[in-house]
Enzyme design. Sequence first.
Site, PDB file in Angstrom:
ATOM      1  N   GLY A 165       0.394  -0.728  -0.218  1.00 12.94           N
ATOM      2  CA  GLY A 165       0.284  -0.004  -0.083  1.00 12.94           C
ATOM      3  C   GLY A 165       0.877   1.117  -0.279  1.00 12.94           C
ATOM      4  O   GLY A 165       2.016   1.066   0.407  1.00 12.94           O
ATOM      5  N   ASP A 169      -1.646   4.280  -5.861  1.00 14.00           N
ATOM      6  CA  ASP A 169      -0.023   4.516  -5.933  1.00 14.00           C
ATOM      7  C   ASP A 169       0.891   5.560  -6.480  1.00 14.00           C
ATOM      8  O   ASP A 169       1.365   5.914  -5.975  1.00 14.00           O
ATOM      9  CB  ASP A 169       0.201   3.498  -6.811  1.00 14.00           C
ATOM     10  CG  ASP A 169      -0.475   1.645  -5.287  1.00 14.00           C
ATOM     11  OD1 ASP A 169      -1.085   1.638  -5.664  1.00 14.00           O
ATOM     12  OD2 ASP A 169       1.076   1.615  -5.212  1.00 14.00           O
TER      13      ASP A 169
HETATM   14  O1  MRU Z   1       0.432  -4.392  -4.622  1.00 16.74           O
HETATM   15  P1  MRU Z   1       0.059  -3.458  -3.493  1.00 16.74           P
HETATM   16  O2  MRU Z   1      -0.727  -4.248  -2.366  1.00 16.74           O
HETATM   17  O3  MRU Z   1       1.458  -2.737  -2.434  1.00 16.74           O
HETATM   18  O4  MRU Z   1      -1.418  -1.982  -3.973  1.00 16.74           O
HETATM   19  C1  MRU Z   1      -1.688  -1.588  -3.287  1.00 16.74           C
HETATM   20  C2  MRU Z   1      -2.631  -0.982  -3.987  1.00 16.74           C
HETATM   21  O5  MRU Z   1      -2.861  -1.016  -5.632  1.00 16.74           O
HETATM   22  C3  MRU Z   1      -2.939   0.068  -3.182  1.00 16.74           C
HETATM   23  O6  MRU Z   1      -4.567   0.595  -3.990  1.00 16.74           O
HETATM   24  C4  MRU Z   1      -2.853   1.832  -2.969  1.00 16.74           C
HETATM   25  O7  MRU Z   1      -1.290   1.556  -2.636  1.00 16.74           O
HETATM   26  C5  MRU Z   1      -3.425   2.530  -2.672  1.00 16.74           C
HETATM   27  S1  MRU Z   1      -2.962   2.534  -1.341  1.00 16.74           S
HETATM   28  C6  MRU Z   1      -3.910   3.609   0.283  1.00 16.74           C
END
Ligand code: MRU
Length: 366
Positions: free
Chosen positions: A54, A243
């Site tokens: 995240g 992200d």
């Molecule tokens: O691969 P991840 O689990 O790190 O991806 C996370 C996401 O895509 C979330 O939607 C994004 O980081 C927003 S978190 C508030």
Amino acid sequence: MNIDGKPYRTIWLGEDGSSAEIIDQTRLPFALDVVPLRTIDDAAHAISSMQVRGAPLIGATAAYGVALAMRADASDDGLSRACETLAGTRPTAVNLRWALDQMKAALGDVPQGARVAAAFARAGEICDEDVEACRKIGEHGVGLIRAHTEKKAGEPVNILTHCNAGWLATVDWGTALAPIYRAHDEGLAVHVWVDETRPRNQGASLTAFELGAHGVPHTIIADNTGGHLMQAGLVDLCIVGTDRTTANGDVANKIGTYLKALAAKDNGVQFFVALPSSTIDWTLADGRAIPIEERDAREVTHMTGQLPDGSVATVEIVPKGSPAANYAFDVTPARLVTGFITDCGITTGSAGGLAMLYPEHRAKAA
Ligand code: MRU
């Protein structure tokens, strides 16, 4: 947020004052394991293995990673090497670069002997600032849900979300889920459609876990279900995280987000993206230059789950020898985004919208 009545953040300073502790998200929802981070290598491993994930939490962990590195080597070279190591852990979430820039700025003029204390202090502040930003996202976003509540005459507002952009993805509260928690806590009737989010299943494992722990009604759906639900009028609005959002409002988020945005546009369903300002990359004009992480194909070819005896096992789900590709993120063009829910307020999904909220960046958003 609470798990079994006990308040947690996703990362915090260890009791020894010289380590950080995290919830190991690779073990959820089957076990709640707290893991100490004692070295920069621990922090880098936590990010790349997705023990923490995240965008905002990746940034917060990187900040603690710098503080842990300063304990071993607080020289200028040590600081540069630490930032370089941590910057290489995951490519897409811009909060990582943002947090490292914050740490470099906080430590640059500090004498070496005082750097460890200054680094832990700044890492702690970054966490507190993230909690406050997410709390404000909730405060701003709840109005959108309230508006739907008024139209639904007591029926729950159905919100679709993708991946996990809840408190587990941040330090607390979450981004996309913050308005939902706020609405639930205010007594508004909400129900969340939780995309399972293959291949890592952040929706099925993490979003469902945290919504359940907070008592928010939800239903897990296979990733391909959202379009059908929207056609059937069963989705009132979509809220997702991001992200990296570029100056023109293009949104990188978990793979599959783009398809949900297309379906939302086709069905006249509002599609909101929730983010703190640390997720905006003002250096990129649009989403074409966002680096898209490609992860190990094993995440596609294998799945992990719990067996009837309570043990956790990983099984292969594809024919031996079939190649697999694992693109972790996609880019949703700004034209498909109804609006942004930020810590500074709500705005339209466009360069103009972002420029209105962040006038200091107006030139880059133009
Ligand atoms: O691969 P991840 O689990 O790190 O991806 C996370 C996401 O895509 C979330 O939607 C994004 O980081 C927003 S978190 C508030």
